[in-house]
Scaffold this active site. Structure first.
Site, short mmCIF file in Angstrom:
data_model
loop_
_atom_site.label_atom_id
_atom_site.label_comp_id
_atom_site.label_asym_id
_atom_site.label_seq_id
_atom_site.Cartn_x
_atom_site.Cartn_y
_atom_site.Cartn_z
N ASP A 147 0.84 -1.20 0.00
CA ASP A 147 0.00 0.00 0.00
C ASP A 147 0.88 1.25 0.00
O ASP A 147 0.56 2.23 0.65
CB ASP A 147 -0.93 -0.01 1.22
CG ASP A 147 -2.08 0.99 1.07
OD1 ASP A 147 -2.35 1.41 -0.07
OD2 ASP A 147 -2.69 1.34 2.09
N LYS A 198 2.67 3.08 -5.96
CA LYS A 198 2.15 2.03 -6.83
C LYS A 198 3.20 1.54 -7.83
O LYS A 198 3.19 0.36 -8.21
CB LYS A 198 0.89 2.51 -7.57
CG LYS A 198 -0.15 3.17 -6.66
CD LYS A 198 -0.41 2.39 -5.38
CE LYS A 198 -1.10 3.22 -4.32
NZ LYS A 198 -1.16 2.57 -3.00
N ASP A 247 -3.30 -3.00 -2.47
CA ASP A 247 -4.37 -2.01 -2.49
C ASP A 247 -4.22 -1.08 -3.69
O ASP A 247 -3.14 -0.94 -4.26
CB ASP A 247 -4.36 -1.21 -1.19
CG ASP A 247 -5.56 -0.29 -1.05
OD1 ASP A 247 -6.60 -0.55 -1.71
OD2 ASP A 247 -5.49 0.69 -0.28
N ASN A 248 -5.33 -0.42 -4.05
CA ASN A 248 -5.33 0.62 -5.10
C ASN A 248 -4.82 0.14 -6.44
O ASN A 248 -4.16 0.87 -7.18
CB ASN A 248 -4.50 1.83 -4.66
CG ASN A 248 -4.99 2.47 -3.38
OD1 ASN A 248 -4.23 2.62 -2.43
ND2 ASN A 248 -6.25 2.86 -3.33
N GLU A 287 -10.98 4.50 -1.38
CA GLU A 287 -11.35 4.80 0.00
C GLU A 287 -12.24 6.03 0.13
O GLU A 287 -11.94 7.10 -0.39
CB GLU A 287 -10.09 4.98 0.86
CG GLU A 287 -8.96 5.72 0.19
CD GLU A 287 -7.97 4.81 -0.51
OE1 GLU A 287 -6.77 5.14 -0.52
OE2 GLU A 287 -8.37 3.77 -1.05
#
Length: 264
Positions: free
Chosen positions: A191, A194, A219-220, A249
């Site tokens: 997280d 990226k 995540d993401n 989020e």
């Protein structure tokens, strides 16, 4: 004349207030890039300037004001309330947080690694679910974020389960075995930046920190996105991968988590 000016300024203030509090936030809810631009660039910089504080500092104050000491769930709730009703922040969030919880419960890791602590929200979510004797190592590059995360983790009463390390993941991953005595990780939560997902995953492999059955959760992967990482774990014979559809989020913008099990 003065009355007209007062009325004009009052009307302009009301319009600006409506735009700031309701119109623009509602307009960007379904577009991830616009939501990030609005919340993570424009609003954050504006509030930092006006309050002479940082978003992490404001988030910590919300925890200290509204959360009960040594109660991880109350810390999570205080941060979610702050982010939904006062000021957006880049935690994994409540919706994706339930997916994170389910994966951690499924794996029940003894050794866990988090790449990107930010303010400690996901570290609290993970650490509260770890079995007795387990440990979470969380890496944070930004020393200001790390200082806030330590206090949030301490407020939740989880210092004994979390080791927070400041520095770049690329520097620390090769030192894990020597510095912490870690042989392999049972669970890794990605997280952070990226564009670091893929090189850090490959570095974990090269350093022998993944075993057969190690679970990686990223995540993401849609927003902001990690397309090279997704391509790698989905096409590699070394992983069995599954996508969990969700939202960025505290918004309605498309996002999700990728769960990848290391096979060899």
């Amino acid at each position: 004349m003065w009355l007209m000016l007062v009325v004009w300024f009052a009307g302009a203030a009301a319009v600006l207030y409506s735009l700031y509090c309701w119109v623009i936030p509602s307009a960007v809810q379904y577009n991830g890039k616009l939501a990030l631009l609005w919340h993570d660039v424009i609003v954050e910089h504006l509030l930092d300037t006006l309050t002479r504080t940082t978003r992490p500092q404001r988030l910590l104050r919300a925890v200290q004001k509204n959360a009960t000491r040594n109660n991880p769930l109350s810390v999570i709730s205080a941060i979610d309330d702050f982010c939904r009703h006062r000021e957006w922040a880049m935690n994994v969030g409540d919706e994706k947080g339930f997916i994170l919880d389910s994966v951690v419960n499924e794996v029940s890791p003894v050794t866990a690694l988090e790449l990107g602590a930010y303010c400690g929200y996901s570290a609290v979510r993970i650490a509260r679910l770890l079995p007795p004797g387990a440990c979470l190592i969380t890496l944070e590059f930004n020393p200001d974020y790390a200082a806030i995360a330590r206090q949030v983790i301490a407020w939740a009463g989880l210092e004994d389960k979390v080791q927070l390390v400041e520095g770049a993941s690329g520097d620390w991953i090769p030192r894990m075995k020597e510095h912490f005595g870690i042989e392999t990780f049972d669970f890794v939560f990605l997280d952070h930046w990226k564009d670091s997902y893929l090189p850090d995953t490959k570095l974990l492999e090269e350093c022998g920190l993944l075993r057969k059955g190690t679970v990686l959760l990223a995540d993401n992967v849609i927003c902001p996105g990690a397309p090279d990482y997704l391509e790698y774990v989905r096409k590699s014979l070394s992983y069995e991968s599954r996508f969990f559809k969700s939202h960025l989020e505290y918004t309605k913008a498309e996002d999700g988590l990728e769960k990848s099990v290391y096979l060899s």
